[in-house]
Every structure is written in C-alpha cells, then in structure tokens.
Scaffold this motif. Sequence first.
Motif, PDB file in Angstrom:
ATOM      1  N   ILE A 142       0.871  -0.975   0.026  1.00  0.00           N
ATOM      2  CA  ILE A 142       0.015   0.039  -0.104  1.00  0.00           C
ATOM      3  C   ILE A 142       0.934   1.341   0.174  1.00  0.00           C
ATOM      4  N   VAL A 143       0.696   2.115  -0.850  1.00  0.00           N
ATOM      5  CA  VAL A 143       1.444   3.401  -1.082  1.00  0.00           C
ATOM      6  C   VAL A 143       0.470   4.597  -1.207  1.00  0.00           C
ATOM      7  N   TYR A 144       0.871   5.649  -0.914  1.00  0.00           N
ATOM      8  CA  TYR A 144       0.168   6.933  -0.983  1.00  0.00           C
ATOM      9  C   TYR A 144       0.022   7.208  -2.495  1.00  0.00           C
ATOM     10  N   PHE A 145      -0.934   7.648  -2.975  1.00  0.00           N
ATOM     11  CA  PHE A 145      -1.304   8.074  -4.312  1.00  0.00           C
ATOM     12  C   PHE A 145      -2.062   9.370  -4.038  1.00  0.00           C
ATOM     13  N   LYS A 146      -1.302  10.539  -4.141  1.00  0.00           N
ATOM     14  CA  LYS A 146      -1.805  11.869  -4.307  1.00  0.00           C
ATOM     15  C   LYS A 146      -2.598  11.854  -2.702  1.00  0.00           C
ATOM     16  N   LYS A 148      -5.085   9.647  -2.004  1.00  0.00           N
ATOM     17  CA  LYS A 148      -5.666   8.535  -1.726  1.00  0.00           C
ATOM     18  C   LYS A 148      -4.504   7.237  -1.664  1.00  0.00           C
ATOM     19  N   SER A 149      -4.962   6.206  -1.830  1.00  0.00           N
ATOM     20  CA  SER A 149      -4.026   5.134  -1.654  1.00  0.00           C
ATOM     21  C   SER A 149      -3.888   4.273  -2.799  1.00  0.00           C
ATOM     22  N   LYS A 150      -2.861   3.679  -3.004  1.00  0.00           N
ATOM     23  CA  LYS A 150      -2.906   2.584  -4.250  1.00  0.00           C
ATOM     24  C   LYS A 150      -2.169   1.392  -3.513  1.00  0.00           C
ATOM     25  N   ILE A 151      -2.859   0.062  -3.869  1.00  0.00           N
ATOM     26  CA  ILE A 151      -2.568  -1.163  -3.381  1.00  0.00           C
ATOM     27  C   ILE A 151      -2.221  -1.814  -4.693  1.00  0.00           C
ATOM     28  N   TYR A 152      -1.265  -2.678  -4.420  1.00  0.00           N
ATOM     29  CA  TYR A 152      -0.837  -3.518  -5.680  1.00  0.00           C
ATOM     30  C   TYR A 152      -0.026  -4.793  -5.134  1.00  0.00           C
ATOM     31  N   CYS A 153      -0.120  -5.745  -6.146  1.00  0.00           N
ATOM     32  CA  CYS A 153       0.673  -6.828  -6.169  1.00  0.00           C
ATOM     33  C   CYS A 153       1.511  -6.957  -7.290  1.00  0.00           C
ATOM     34  N   ALA A 154       2.786  -6.993  -7.098  1.00  0.00           N
ATOM     35  CA  ALA A 154       3.499  -7.254  -8.411  1.00  0.00           C
ATOM     36  C   ALA A 154       4.449  -8.455  -8.254  1.00  0.00           C
ATOM     37  N   LYS A 155       4.764  -9.063  -9.248  1.00  0.00           N
ATOM     38  CA  LYS A 155       5.439 -10.214  -9.349  1.00  0.00           C
ATOM     39  C   LYS A 155       6.291 -10.474 -10.618  1.00  0.00           C
ATOM     40  N   TYR A 156       7.638 -10.985 -10.735  1.00  0.00           N
ATOM     41  CA  TYR A 156       8.214 -11.331 -11.959  1.00  0.00           C
ATOM     42  C   TYR A 156       7.452 -12.166 -12.686  1.00  0.00           C
ATOM     43  N   LYS A 157       7.651 -11.932 -14.041  1.00  0.00           N
ATOM     44  CA  LYS A 157       6.968 -12.863 -14.921  1.00  0.00           C
ATOM     45  C   LYS A 157       7.636 -14.392 -14.886  1.00  0.00           C
ATOM     46  N   PRO A 158       6.898 -15.293 -15.161  1.00  0.00           N
ATOM     47  CA  PRO A 158       7.506 -16.696 -15.203  1.00  0.00           C
ATOM     48  C   PRO A 158       8.370 -16.731 -16.472  1.00  0.00           C
ATOM     49  N   LEU A 159       9.404 -17.361 -16.351  1.00  0.00           N
ATOM     50  CA  LEU A 159       9.939 -17.802 -17.686  1.00  0.00           C
ATOM     51  C   LEU A 159       9.143 -18.526 -18.677  1.00  0.00           C
ATOM     52  N   PRO A 160       9.576 -18.312 -19.910  1.00  0.00           N
ATOM     53  CA  PRO A 160       8.587 -18.973 -20.989  1.00  0.00           C
ATOM     54  C   PRO A 160       9.062 -20.772 -20.918  1.00  0.00           C
TER      55      PRO A 160
END
Length: 163
Positions: A142-146, A148-160
Amino acid sequence: MRALPGRSCAVALLTLLALAAAAPSAVRAAPSTFGPVIGSAILCRSGLDNAYFHDYLVNAFGPSYKHEGGAYWFKAEGTLWGAPVTDIMISDDTSELVFVAAVADTTPDKLEESIRNAVGVRHLSVDNSRYPVRASNPGSKIVYFKTKSKIYCAKYKPLPVGR
C-alpha cells in the motif's frame, strides 16, 4: 405526424449513434465476483496472469480508459474490503513484472485497517518516512497516491516454457 423519408431517418440514426459514441461512458458497477477475483489478486493470494485479468476487467467495466505507465487503467465503481475503489490497473507486456493494482478513495492507514478487519492481512510500514510504504507477508503493498491509496501486487513474470 408524418413519417420522415428513409434518408432522413438514416441521417438521424447516424447522428444519434455518433453522439452516443462521443459521450463519456458511464462507470459500471463491479460484478459480484469483483472482491474474490480482484481483491485476492491484489493481496497476492492468487496467481497473476495479466491477460486473464485484462479480459476480466474488460468484461466487467468495458475498455480501459487509458494505457499509461505500463498499465491499462479501468474506471471501477466498487469496494474492496469495505473501501471504495475508483480505478483498477493491470500490467501490459512491456515490463518484466506482472501486476494488478487499485486506487482506493481512502488513506493508507484506513485502507490497511479495512483489509485487516475484513480478511486479517496486515500491512506493516517498511520505513519511517512521512509517507511509508506498507507491505504484507504475501507481498502486496500500500502506497500513497496523492490524497488516496494505491494497493498492488507485483511479481516477476515466469520464464517461458522450455527455458
């Protein structure tokens, strides 16, 4: 009342269609599956497949309203964990990360409290700055976004396959 000649009807119909296409589209209400599908992904509780989530969001809310910063942005009218959500973002294929995110119309402190009360996931501050990033054990942030808040999930893409 006299009927309009065929040509006039066609012109009137085309004019109405053009006006309808030019008018801003209404924000669609979130489907009943919104919390389990999008909420779970944002909390890093499910696999992330940007093609799947892009299709889900197009079906739920219509086409994205912008494509910026490596993401497709969708207007959303819904709630996650009791917090109002205004935008959902899904990564495009330009990044080495795949992510799903939401903008919540509340502060990070209140969003964290809503998530903790609704599903028991805690987001703890990872620094002592004025606007600290908050992270959960599964990996959502969760991070500040002006204002408001922004919440996210980010992961590295799997290898092909085959690598």
